[in-house]
Design an enzyme around this catalytic site. Sequence first.
Site, mmCIF file in Angstrom:
data_model
loop_
_atom_site.group_PDB
_atom_site.id
_atom_site.type_symbol
_atom_site.label_atom_id
_atom_site.label_comp_id
_atom_site.label_asym_id
_atom_site.label_seq_id
_atom_site.Cartn_x
_atom_site.Cartn_y
_atom_site.Cartn_z
ATOM 1 N N SER A 65 -73.989 -26.397 -146.787
ATOM 2 C CA SER A 65 -74.439 -27.699 -147.273
ATOM 3 C C SER A 65 -74.408 -28.754 -146.173
ATOM 4 C CB SER A 65 -73.540 -28.172 -148.429
ATOM 5 O OG SER A 65 -73.618 -27.276 -149.501
ATOM 6 N N GLY B 242 -82.241 -14.831 -144.320
ATOM 7 C CA GLY B 242 -82.976 -13.667 -144.797
ATOM 8 C C GLY B 242 -83.876 -13.122 -143.703
ATOM 9 N N ASP C 66 -77.460 -27.025 -152.483
ATOM 10 C CA ASP C 66 -76.598 -26.724 -153.630
ATOM 11 C C ASP C 66 -76.888 -27.737 -154.738
ATOM 12 O OD1 ASP C 66 -73.692 -25.725 -154.662
ATOM 13 O OD2 ASP C 66 -73.876 -27.900 -154.887
ATOM 14 N N THR D 230 -77.824 -21.768 -141.710
ATOM 15 C CA THR D 230 -76.474 -21.654 -142.277
ATOM 16 C C THR D 230 -75.552 -20.793 -141.410
ATOM 17 O OG1 THR D 230 -77.486 -21.813 -144.444
ATOM 18 C CG2 THR D 230 -75.215 -21.022 -144.375
ATOM 19 N N ARG E 287 -87.559 -6.115 -182.522
ATOM 20 C CA ARG E 287 -86.236 -5.762 -183.016
ATOM 21 C C ARG E 287 -86.061 -6.231 -184.449
ATOM 22 N NH1 ARG E 287 -82.473 -2.100 -181.805
ATOM 23 N NH2 ARG E 287 -80.316 -2.811 -182.082
ATOM 24 N N GLN F 222 -81.492 -17.354 -183.510
ATOM 25 C CA GLN F 222 -82.295 -16.770 -182.441
ATOM 26 C C GLN F 222 -83.334 -17.798 -181.963
ATOM 27 O OE1 GLN F 222 -81.354 -13.726 -181.563
ATOM 28 N NE2 GLN F 222 -83.015 -12.732 -180.463
ATOM 29 N N GLU G 275 -81.518 -23.950 -150.421
ATOM 30 C CA GLU G 275 -82.348 -25.175 -150.371
ATOM 31 C C GLU G 275 -81.620 -26.343 -151.028
ATOM 32 O OE1 GLU G 275 -84.962 -25.760 -148.671
ATOM 33 O OE2 GLU G 275 -84.967 -23.684 -147.975
ATOM 34 N N THR H 170 -78.309 -22.364 -155.302
ATOM 35 C CA THR H 170 -77.467 -22.613 -154.130
ATOM 36 C C THR H 170 -78.281 -22.889 -152.879
ATOM 37 O OG1 THR H 170 -75.814 -21.129 -155.110
ATOM 38 C CG2 THR H 170 -75.567 -21.632 -152.770
#
Lengths: 664, 664
Positions: A144, A177, A426, A138, A310, A330, A424, A422
């Site tokens: 993309s 990354g 979009d 990228t 809860r 719920q 691998e 997003t």
Amino acid sequence: MEGVDHLAHERNKAGFDVEHMKIVWAGSRHAFDLSDRISRLVASDPVFRKDDRTMLGRKELFKNTLRKAAHAWKRINDLRLTEEEGYKLRFFVDQPAFTDLHWGMFVPAIKGSGTDEQQQKWLPLAYKMQIIGCYAQTELGHGSNVQGLETTATFDPATNEFVIHSPTLTSSKWWPGGLGKISTHAVVYARLITNGQEHGVHGFIVQLRSLDDHSPLPGVTVGDIGMKFGSGAYNSMDNGVLRFDNVRIPRNQMLMRFSQVTREGKFVHSSVPRQLVYGTMVYVRKTIVSDASTALSRAVCIATRYSAVRRQFGSQNGGIETQVIDYKTQQARLFPLLASAYAFRFVGEWLNWLYTDVTQRLQANDYSTLAEAHACTAGLKSLTTSVTADGIEECRKLCGGHGYLNSSGLPELFAVYVPACTYEGDNYVLLLQVARHLMKTVSQLGSGNKPSGTTAYLGQVKQLLQYRSDVQKAEDWLEPNAVLKAFEARAAWLSVACAENLSKFTNPEEGFQALSADLAEVAVAHCQLIVVSKFLEKLQQDIPGKGVKQQLQVLCGVYALFLLHKHLGDFLSAGCITPKQGSLANEQLRSLYSQVRPNAIALVDAFNYTDHYLGSVLGRYDGNVYPKLYEEAWKDPLNESIVPDGFHEYVQPILKQQLRNARL
Amino acid sequence: MEGVDHLAHERNKAGFDVEHMKIVWAGSRHAFDLSDRISRLVASDPVFRKDDRTMLGRKELFKNTLRKAAHAWKRINDLRLTEEEGYKLRFFVDQPAFTDLHWGMFVPAIKGSGTDEQQQKWLPLAYKMQIIGCYAQTELGHGSNVQGLETTATFDPATNEFVIHSPTLTSSKWWPGGLGKISTHAVVYARLITNGQEHGVHGFIVQLRSLDDHSPLPGVTVGDIGMKFGSGAYNSMDNGVLRFDNVRIPRNQMLMRFSQVTREGKFVHSSVPRQLVYGTMVYVRKTIVSDASTALSRAVCIATRYSAVRRQFGSQNGGIETQVIDYKTQQARLFPLLASAYAFRFVGEWLNWLYTDVTQRLQANDYSTLAEAHACTAGLKSLTTSVTADGIEECRKLCGGHGYLNSSGLPELFAVYVPACTYEGDNYVLLLQVARHLMKTVSQLGSGNKPSGTTAYLGQVKQLLQYRSDVQKAEDWLEPNAVLKAFEARAAWLSVACAENLSKFTNPEEGFQALSADLAEVAVAHCQLIVVSKFLEKLQQDIPGKGVKQQLQVLCGVYALFLLHKHLGDFLSAGCITPKQGSLANEQLRSLYSQVRPNAIALVDAFNYTDHYLGSVLGRYDGNVYPKLYEEAWKDPLNESIVPDGFHEYVQPILKQQLRNARL
Ligand SMILES: Cc1cc2nc3c(=O)[nH]c(=O)nc-3n(C[C@H](O)[C@H](O)[C@H](O)COP(=O)(O)OP(=O)(O)OC[C@H]3O[C@@H](n4cnc5c(N)ncnc54)[C@H](O)[C@@H]3O)c2cc1C
Ligand SMILES: Cc1cc2nc3c(=O)[nH]c(=O)nc-3n(C[C@H](O)[C@H](O)[C@H](O)COP(=O)(O)OP(=O)(O)OC[C@H]3O[C@@H](n4cnc5c(N)ncnc54)[C@H](O)[C@@H]3O)c2cc1C
């Protein structure tokens, strides 16, 4: 109260054998043992603690990540872990790190696109981590649209080298990354130019940093692209920016499995079929699908346990209040997500099979199922990641105010997960690919091309368009065929309706663009059908353990009928069910929620997550939520002093002032 | 390129007068001038810069917030700003701070529930900020269920004091903003006990910290509850925990407007009607609704501008690529949110009117419209905040990878916004309140009780159940009445269907619980109808400016038809439209998207946000995205050094190692 299981009464309610369900969830006894063993190993190791993670500044967090990565590597080696075990260990460390890209993208890229010779040279270095690599595709201007990448790799026959160059600002590599601060090498995707001619985008192994002092090599500008969503989360990763100023690499560092540049600069295709790259895509996406079920199940586990702890409202005469998990709203928000986690698990399992099948066929030069397999993995990646991202946030909201605290674990889980929608591919770009495949399949129906695999139902399109459900009472919706046929009829109808609309355009591409919002919906319907049908297929199998199969049947019903209710308009428009049948489905759904209720805690226990991995005070196994929330709070840096930094400088003067001018 | 407007070509396309639209958006010329002036004032002040916010650690961020709050206070006083201007200034500083609760909750609580005498004593101190207060209601164990609060206030006639006490861990106050580190005082909600008798929950003014050295008073334990979602975001706020160990306050610090405790300890109701508190609730919620339109419009502005800058795919022969805003999937995701932002703006405007109306009626002891007004504000709070929270995240995804960077502004906007779904009434708890009101209204239809206000349409329930749309071609859906009637018929049908199902239960409360998931859907349908109808009413007004009204008509159509498409199942089940009419609506929706497209940039320019307020590189007014993204990246702390902290310690040894044991 330490050591007390506050959820014991819930666990006692379960009508099925949790230990067997754990095996089903894991996929096999072996997979269960592996995960169980490695997750405990990680949980018990103080270096891998993560409860303080969101309080660390960027630099501290990054250093902490390097420490964990090094320690993980040491443990893997010291304990002589297998590749599978090593992968699991990194997985349970649960902190994005440069090693993810090294092992997950750099190594596979060389394996997938390198020649045997290249693999022999580079893989041993990578396996021993004598070099660390990333995947640099990228750019600032293109993600993309890979074919639009601007980085160039120009062959210089004079020196037998490629010149890697970033001709524009937007050609800067952006996002990879591990690139920003750590990688020594990268697989760089660039536009190949030989003899003044362009030959599309190819991968090149490029060294970025000196192996001596880690400084960037001449011509290389590299850095981190800055903070991302959340505290903690993906900020442990050095997603990077990279620019080349005419950097030279030897010719043999172009990945040449599929095409080559000769010594003279001639561009030639090799005899290896290009289709092989699809195998890798199927592989990566199947991993993403199973990661989706993991992330979703984690969030669901937290929200389910906390919903049982809860209590709010409903106490009569000072008695104990209602557990919020007993509220039907719920349940109607939570249980479909629980069911989706299981559904995605099984479709992930099926993708494993598909991958094996595709690989075997590729080896036999059978490319017939490739397009369909590719479309279906693209679609499932899109569907499962979108649902999971939204589902995590819904789980956070299901925890009320306390879900907003980092100690709930949910904010960080969301922040770290969402980019899966997003990267691998979009999710919308992928849906349109699926839609293209569906439209093509429909258009070829007349020509005797029999659709196969997940599109096989389109072969019965005539019958499906005529299909009218015969459901008469709510329980009839428990019939697998009633559900399956309705989903097939809906998907078929949507496909055909879109194909008809498309046929009104003289330019098909214009039509596709004009109708693409509808086409994306067609793709979603098709993918939901796949998930439903794979869940139903799973239930055809022999599933041992008291009550296990019954529970899965209930969850399958929840998954399908929840979707039917949500997309009721499609089903009614298709004419395959009537409004009355739609409301019977909803009635049945309510009754299934009641069947899930007593089993809910056990169904999330079956994920077998350690408290370390969950990383949530609200999701603790023992349900001891309140004392631990209270304890966690005091660890915040702001609580280090009674009077906070800045108070004397900024607030005290206000409190002490004599206002003269204020009009207020 | 500095100074170039990269979006000029987009601005030139607009078919309406943006300057007029700005006034419409702001609500009036006065409101526009005010916002315009104050937002520029804030933007030009270096103390208020916020681009570095997400990079600050918790303590630095908090100190930075104190600094900004002090500076804001100084500016307000120096410039002799009015209350309205002061509010706007804090608003545009755009960083949650203790002052929000001081002005927004502490002062109003005293105003609303204090006697005249109490107001005279406390308000001047608060107005001058000689004391700083917060609103301490929620506890670790109770949020939604206020009647379940456990903190006690026991009257001691011997000393004429209340003893404030936290009897359990779960009674710890938990969440109040401004409490953790700054507030000197709080309005504390506690269970009143006199003479051994309980009298429900009441408010008490309690001093927490010394005005000399800011240390907590004896018996008071107070601190921050820790990090919350996101970096930056709400972490600038000291949401706090608070425990009382038998803290004594004078009797006259109970807020006694509605009920009192006498010197002897007798509990008495005052003559002031309790209903007046509803006025405050309507007030708070109308603010939340208009904040929703602000937050959503901000996200939409960023995503719209970036979608016009971003190009991906579609270049023919090396030409320029397609702006992603031209993809129909992008439009189908973005434009309904744009339309929603406008829709919420106008319903917020209408709520202003409603508030005035209710207030006037209250003064005249007319409580007849109160229940309806209360239900409708509760519902609109729920609807608008839910859509906005999801909408912000969708806008982030619409920006692809770059939306994940903090410099896009969207992660922080999401993280700071989402708690609006939880505070001031959990959105599902609120929907069920609306549903209760609707079911009551329907059940009373026979008894001649004419429904009024937003439920007036239920008076025509018979006709609505019979209603069949006469739409024959796509454009017929542009007819306001076609849309309005369909939405009324759908909401009426859902209400009646639920009421019928409820009537099958012998115990109505059990029925309500069992069907609550459906009831929540009924409430949503009712609230969507309100928004649609108020938008249509707005269009009845005279709206000056070339093309302005036409644009709003298009947006109103987008809002309504998008919802119709999304909830098609309801409309078809109600029988008010046919599948064919549903698909005509979708066709019309597509055509409306095309009409929005050329006006999209101008429609977000009309929000008149400064680049400072937007806080987004992707949303910059000038569209100069790429160079600025690149610039921002280098500011990250990780880029301060070439070789990152921890590299030598943790990574280099791996790169240099001689592996002996690895099996890999
Ligand atoms: C956390 C993270 C990690 C990453 N890691 C890596 C990495 O290691 N290596 C690497 O090379 N990259 C990496 N990436 C980059 C990632 O692969 C891209 O962000 C991704 O491919 C999306 O591309 P984009 O950002 O250009 O989105 P864009 O394509 O710009 O998308 C913007 C919008 O346009 C829409 N759109 C685009 N094209 C079309 C079309 N044809 N039709 C309809 N709509 C369209 C999209 O749906 C989206 O809404 C990473 C990204 C993230 C967020
Ligand atoms: C950022 C932030 C700031 C805040 N600021 C303040 C402040 O200044 N002062 C203050 O006093 N408080 C404050 N609060 C607290 C806030 O008011 C509560 O969190 C809110 O009222 C929700 O209550 P809860 O957390 O108890 O949620 P819960 O009621 O515990 O909700 C948990 C789940 O149960 C469901 N549920 C609960 N009851 C029912 C029912 N009857 N039927 C169906 N479902 C039900 C909910 O829908 C939700 O899904 C703040 C909270 C946040 C997050």
